[in-house]
Design a protein around this motif. Structure first.
Motif, PDB file in Angstrom:
ATOM      1  N   TRP A   1       7.570  13.901   8.849  1.00  0.00           N
ATOM      2  CA  TRP A   1       8.377  14.635  10.061  1.00  0.00           C
ATOM      3  C   TRP A   1       9.025  13.882  11.034  1.00  0.00           C
ATOM      4  N   SER A   2       9.062  12.479  10.915  1.00  0.00           N
ATOM      5  CA  SER A   2       9.492  11.564  11.884  1.00  0.00           C
ATOM      6  C   SER A   2      10.644  10.630  10.909  1.00  0.00           C
ATOM      7  N   PRO A   3      11.407   9.597  11.882  1.00  0.00           N
ATOM      8  CA  PRO A   3      11.962   8.493  11.230  1.00  0.00           C
ATOM      9  C   PRO A   3      11.338   7.675  10.725  1.00  0.00           C
ATOM     10  N   VAL A   4       9.862   7.762  10.540  1.00  0.00           N
ATOM     11  CA  VAL A   4       9.139   6.710   9.959  1.00  0.00           C
ATOM     12  C   VAL A   4       9.271   6.698   8.371  1.00  0.00           C
ATOM     13  N   LEU A   5       9.751   5.773   7.848  1.00  0.00           N
ATOM     14  CA  LEU A   5       9.730   5.657   6.590  1.00  0.00           C
ATOM     15  C   LEU A   5       8.539   5.412   5.617  1.00  0.00           C
ATOM     16  N   ARG A   6       7.897   4.473   6.213  1.00  0.00           N
ATOM     17  CA  ARG A   6       6.447   4.148   5.559  1.00  0.00           C
ATOM     18  C   ARG A   6       5.385   3.546   6.572  1.00  0.00           C
ATOM     19  N   TYR A   7       4.246   4.095   6.320  1.00  0.00           N
ATOM     20  CA  TYR A   7       3.209   4.001   7.292  1.00  0.00           C
ATOM     21  C   TYR A   7       2.139   2.962   6.479  1.00  0.00           C
ATOM     22  N   GLU A   8       1.437   1.996   7.091  1.00  0.00           N
ATOM     23  CA  GLU A   8       0.430   1.210   6.705  1.00  0.00           C
ATOM     24  C   GLU A   8      -0.602   1.020   7.911  1.00  0.00           C
ATOM     25  N   ARG A   9      -1.924   1.145   7.299  1.00  0.00           N
ATOM     26  CA  ARG A   9      -2.987   1.038   8.217  1.00  0.00           C
ATOM     27  C   ARG A   9      -3.508  -0.405   8.204  1.00  0.00           C
ATOM     28  N   GLU A  10      -3.456  -0.969   9.398  1.00  0.00           N
ATOM     29  CA  GLU A  10      -3.520  -2.512   9.437  1.00  0.00           C
ATOM     30  C   GLU A  10      -5.212  -2.601   9.893  1.00  0.00           C
ATOM     31  N   ARG A  11      -5.712  -1.883  10.502  1.00  0.00           N
ATOM     32  CA  ARG A  11      -7.351  -1.553  10.748  1.00  0.00           C
ATOM     33  C   ARG A  11      -7.474  -0.167  11.336  1.00  0.00           C
ATOM     34  N   ALA A  12      -8.657   0.348  10.393  1.00  0.00           N
ATOM     35  CA  ALA A  12      -9.124   1.527  10.740  1.00  0.00           C
ATOM     36  C   ALA A  12      -9.718   1.693  12.161  1.00  0.00           C
ATOM     37  N   GLY A  13      -9.709   2.691  12.753  1.00  0.00           N
ATOM     38  CA  GLY A  13     -10.361   3.318  14.035  1.00  0.00           C
ATOM     39  C   GLY A  13     -11.680   3.673  13.898  1.00  0.00           C
ATOM     40  N   ASP A  14     -12.267   4.044  14.819  1.00  0.00           N
ATOM     41  CA  ASP A  14     -13.508   4.439  14.923  1.00  0.00           C
ATOM     42  C   ASP A  14     -13.566   5.631  14.410  1.00  0.00           C
TER      43      ASP A  14
END
Length: 140
Positions: free
Chosen positions: A27-40
């Protein structure tokens, strides 16, 4: 910056999309997402990397607040020539839909460039907010 839009979707649906970084390319201009670190267990502390349209360098952000159905907050870690960037997506029930207020603050790293970043980020945040509102209205 401060952008206000309205979605026909209920706050729970808007929150679900805003809080789940993996949906941002939908839904946004983001082409690709990566998780560098998981949250709690709730997702706070996640470090996410977004590869955006029109930018060679990705942005890195840390999720700093998740208040179910009310607020998503994040801080920029790298990717723009600004410092102390913090943004919040506030959701308020609005006649069967959701009022979305996406607001942020920052300091310019280079003196005299803050006005330009404010102008650009106001437009960019507007695209993000409108995309979130529209996608939530048609998402399951």
């Amino acid at each position: 910056m401060d952008v206000k839009v309205r979605s026909d979707a209920p706050p729970e649906r808007v929150y679900r999309l805003a809080a789940d970084s993996a949906t941002w390319p939908d839904w946004s201009p983001v082409l690709r997402y990566e998780r560098e670190r998981a949250g709690d267990a709730n997702g706070v502390g996640e470090v996410r990397v977004f590869h955006n349209r029109g930018r060679k360098e990705p942005t890195r952000e840390e999720v700093v607040e998740l208040t179910p159905n009310r607020r998503v907050g994040y801080a920029l870690l790298s990717g723009l020539a600004i410092r102390d960037y913090r943004a919040f997506i506030d959701l308020t029930p609005d006649d069967g839909g959701t009022a979305i207020r996406w607001h942020s603050s920052f300091d310019a790293k280079v003196p005299g460039t803050g006005w330009l970043y404010r102008l650009v980020l106001q437009a960019v945040i507007g695209r993000y907010a409108r995309g979130l509102a529209a996608h939530a209205a048609v998402a399951d």
